[in-house]
Design an enzyme around this catalytic site. Structure first.
Site, PDB file in Angstrom:
ATOM      1  N   ARG A 129       0.818  -1.213   0.000  1.00 24.20           N
ATOM      2  CA  ARG A 129       0.000   0.000   0.000  1.00 24.20           C
ATOM      3  C   ARG A 129       0.849   1.259   0.000  1.00 24.20           C
ATOM      4  NH1 ARG A 129      -0.532  -2.666   4.947  1.00 24.20           N
ATOM      5  NH2 ARG A 129      -0.352  -1.456   6.885  1.00 24.20           N
ATOM      6  N   HIS A 253       3.496   4.880   6.641  1.00 21.04           N
ATOM      7  CA  HIS A 253       2.259   4.578   7.366  1.00 21.04           C
ATOM      8  C   HIS A 253       2.037   5.545   8.531  1.00 21.04           C
ATOM      9  CE1 HIS A 253       2.298   0.698   5.190  1.00 21.04           C
ATOM     10  NE2 HIS A 253       3.610   0.860   5.300  1.00 21.04           N
TER      11      HIS A 253
END
Length: 325
Positions: A129, A253
């Site tokens: 991601r 993140h």
């Protein structure tokens, strides 16, 4: 008492945090540095101002023969776009899931916001991601260079992924994936629905696992543990690139970036727990004279959707215009 997770399984994803871009670029991007392998020490109370103990900070020396590219560099931080498990309200942690359609759109929008900011080098976590976010964002950059992930898993991986065209190398941007920039490992919470977990363990307990600095979830990492690996990697591998004058993009993140921002902004352990980062919304720092200066919101004072201008960024955009004309 929660069991602390071992990093041995995670570290096996990558043989080493020490990358070399020299097999990709004619001239290596990373500056030769000499490191003392010591961990940083985070101060836990608001009354203790310095984030790092200078005695424990890695010592980096750049040879005098190495000429710096610039006296300042840009650092862009982007939290990945919405993932499939974000959409389902599941604890994700180090589980490797891709972006949703909304996450793809967020990554592309992030790329538009940074399209005029110079990028020489990209760091991501080892999770898809974050890598998708970086790649999609760079499709919008006006430099039109291609991000290429460097593979250093083995000598064969380096050989097989070698680019032989010097002209192609000039039109490429190295991407280094590092597990140290991964999301916080949520242990036994990974894959669980957040609302159902709160009903099972209690809202207060889940809030402590998610927001406290020192308390890890069962068999997972605390934010303190995540900060130790993320900031150590930043100091050893990313900050020397900035000191050399390379402009760096980090796509990672919420918790690994919160840890790095804690270091950049000298936040205390109490302050960082209330720090919120939106998905796909970039932050810009300028590194100059060994200091990090945040440029804040990506909505600048002179042009919508662009970071606050500096003289150097204005010159970079002018040069881009001339190159692409």
């Amino acid at each position: 008492m929660a069991t602390v997770v071992s990093h041995q399984a995670i570290t096996s994803q990558r043989p080493s945090s020490n990358f070399k871009a020299s097999h990709f670029l004619k001239e290596p991007l990373n500056v030769p540095i000499k490191l003392r392998q010591k961990r940083f020490k985070i101060q836990a109370t608001a009354s203790q101002a310095p984030l790092l103990d200078p005695v424990l900070s890695p010592s980096k020396t750049i040879p005098q023969s190495y000429k710096k590219k610039s006296n300042e560099a840009s650092l862009i931080l982007i939290r990945h776009g919405e993932s499939l498990w974000n959409e389902k309200n599941l604890f994700t942690g180090c589980v490797d899931v891709p972006l949703t359609e909304k996450g793809v759109a967020e990554a592309i929008q992030a790329g538009k916001r940074i399209s005029n900011i110079p990028v020489d080098l990209i760091f991501t976590s080892s999770l898809i991601r974050a890598q998708m976010t970086a790649m999609l964002a760079m499709t919008q950059h006006r430099c039109k260079k291609v991000p290429i992930i460097l593979h250093d898993e083995s000598e064969k991986a380096q050989t097989w992924s070698h680019v032989f065209s010097e002209e192609t190398r000039k039109q490429s941007i190295p991407v280094i994936a590092a597990w140290q920039l991964n999301e916080r490992m949520y242990g036994e919470l990974q894959g669980l629905n957040k609302e159902e977990t709160a009903e099972r363990y209690g809202t207060q307990q889940v809030h402590e696992w998610r927001r406290s600095y020192h308390i890890p979830p069962p068999k997972g990492e605390s934010l303190e543990m995540c900060a130790e690996r993320a900031v150590a990697y930043f100091e050893d591998n990313i900050q020397p690139e900035l000191a050399f004058g390379n402009n760096v993009l980090i796509a990672a993140h919420g918790n690994s970036l919160r840890s790095i921002i804690m270091y950049l902004d000298k936040l205390t352990s109490q302050e960082v727990t209330s720090l919120e980062l939106s998905t796909g919304l970039p932050l810009l720092y300028i590194f100059k004279d060994r200091k990090f200066m945040r440029r804040g919101s990506p909505v600048g004072p002179t042009e919508a959707g662009v970071y606050a201008y500096t003289k150097r960024l204005a010159q970079y955009r002018q040069k881009l215009d001339e190159t692409l004309a």
